[in-house]
Design a protein around this motif. Structure first.
Motif, PDB file in Angstrom:
ATOM      1  N   ALA A  49       0.834  -1.202   0.000  1.00  0.00           N
ATOM      2  CA  ALA A  49       0.000   0.000   0.000  1.00  0.00           C
ATOM      3  C   ALA A  49       0.870   1.253   0.000  1.00  0.00           C
ATOM      4  CB  ALA A  49      -0.940  -0.007   1.202  1.00  0.00           C
ATOM      5  N   GLN A  50       1.948   1.230   0.750  1.00  0.00           N
ATOM      6  CA  GLN A  50       2.846   2.386   0.798  1.00  0.00           C
ATOM      7  C   GLN A  50       3.510   2.598  -0.560  1.00  0.00           C
ATOM      8  OE1 GLN A  50       5.930   2.119   3.727  1.00  0.00           O
ATOM      9  NE2 GLN A  50       6.486   4.263   3.520  1.00  0.00           N
ATOM     10  N   THR A  51       3.907   1.516  -1.216  1.00  0.00           N
ATOM     11  CA  THR A  51       4.525   1.627  -2.533  1.00  0.00           C
ATOM     12  C   THR A  51       3.568   2.266  -3.529  1.00  0.00           C
ATOM     13  OG1 THR A  51       5.879  -0.327  -2.100  1.00  0.00           O
ATOM     14  CG2 THR A  51       5.598   0.308  -4.404  1.00  0.00           C
ATOM     15  N   TYR A  52       2.318   1.788  -3.550  1.00  0.00           N
ATOM     16  CA  TYR A  52       1.341   2.358  -4.476  1.00  0.00           C
ATOM     17  C   TYR A  52       1.008   3.809  -4.137  1.00  0.00           C
ATOM     18  CZ  TYR A  52       0.595  -2.078  -6.796  1.00  0.00           C
ATOM     19  OH  TYR A  52       0.770  -3.211  -7.525  1.00  0.00           O
ATOM     20  N   ALA A  53       0.960   4.135  -2.858  1.00  0.00           N
ATOM     21  CA  ALA A  53       0.682   5.511  -2.459  1.00  0.00           C
ATOM     22  C   ALA A  53       1.805   6.442  -2.913  1.00  0.00           C
ATOM     23  CB  ALA A  53       0.486   5.598  -0.951  1.00  0.00           C
ATOM     24  N   LEU A  54       3.042   6.007  -2.765  1.00  0.00           N
ATOM     25  CA  LEU A  54       4.169   6.829  -3.210  1.00  0.00           C
ATOM     26  C   LEU A  54       4.178   6.974  -4.731  1.00  0.00           C
ATOM     27  CD1 LEU A  54       6.982   5.539  -0.821  1.00  0.00           C
ATOM     28  CD2 LEU A  54       5.818   7.748  -0.756  1.00  0.00           C
ATOM     29  N   TRP A  55       3.861   5.888  -5.450  1.00  0.00           N
ATOM     30  CA  TRP A  55       3.782   5.949  -6.908  1.00  0.00           C
ATOM     31  C   TRP A  55       2.698   6.934  -7.343  1.00  0.00           C
ATOM     32  CZ3 TRP A  55      -0.410   4.494  -9.933  1.00  0.00           C
ATOM     33  CH2 TRP A  55      -0.192   4.539 -11.311  1.00  0.00           C
ATOM     34  N   LEU A  56       1.519   6.837  -6.706  1.00  0.00           N
ATOM     35  CA  LEU A  56       0.417   7.730  -7.047  1.00  0.00           C
ATOM     36  C   LEU A  56       0.789   9.189  -6.768  1.00  0.00           C
ATOM     37  CD1 LEU A  56      -2.494   7.983  -8.026  1.00  0.00           C
ATOM     38  CD2 LEU A  56      -3.211   7.750  -5.653  1.00  0.00           C
ATOM     39  N   ASN A  57       1.476   9.430  -5.671  1.00  0.00           N
ATOM     40  CA  ASN A  57       1.922  10.785  -5.333  1.00  0.00           C
ATOM     41  C   ASN A  57       2.865  11.322  -6.410  1.00  0.00           C
ATOM     42  OD1 ASN A  57       2.412  13.136  -3.895  1.00  0.00           O
ATOM     43  ND2 ASN A  57       4.090  12.222  -2.746  1.00  0.00           N
ATOM     44  N   ALA A  58       3.793  10.489  -6.865  1.00  0.00           N
ATOM     45  CA  ALA A  58       4.729  10.913  -7.915  1.00  0.00           C
ATOM     46  C   ALA A  58       3.981  11.209  -9.212  1.00  0.00           C
ATOM     47  CB  ALA A  58       5.786   9.832  -8.134  1.00  0.00           C
ATOM     48  N   GLU A  59       3.022  10.370  -9.564  1.00  0.00           N
ATOM     49  CA  GLU A  59       2.245  10.589 -10.790  1.00  0.00           C
ATOM     50  C   GLU A  59       1.439  11.888 -10.719  1.00  0.00           C
ATOM     51  OE1 GLU A  59       1.979   8.890 -13.792  1.00  0.00           O
ATOM     52  OE2 GLU A  59       3.773   7.871 -13.057  1.00  0.00           O
TER      53      GLU A  59
END
Length: 86
Positions: A49-59
């Motif tokens: 979940a943290q990985t996807y949240a960080l990816w979404l933030n970058a996008e």
């Protein structure tokens, strides 16, 4: 103990209270067991979940920059043009 009457001990509960107590104990045991299983599995899924949240933030940051950059460029050009006319 006079008169042949049998007194029940104070600590003995009525049948309804006993059922309620057992129900509460079962619910608490189920809660503890469920929490144990959840805590055993959660570190893996928390990391995902943290990985996807960080990816979404970058996008979101990338697309926000892509959207606002032309607007800022147009504003800068308009400011230059308007200042030269004054």
């Amino acid at each position: 103990m006079s008169g042949g009457s049998i007194q029940q001990p104070i600590y003995q509960l009525e049948p309804e209270a006993t059922r309620l107590r057992r129900l509460i104990e079962c619910l608490m045991l189920a809660l503890v067991y469920g929490m144990k299983r959840l805590l055993k599995v959660s570190p893996h899924y928390t990391g995902l979940a943290q990985t996807y949240a960080l990816w979404l933030n970058a996008e979101v940051n990338i697309w926000t920059d892509k959207i606002t950059q032309p607007i800022l460029s147009i504003k800068a050009w308009l400011d230059l043009i308007l200042k030269r006319e004054e």
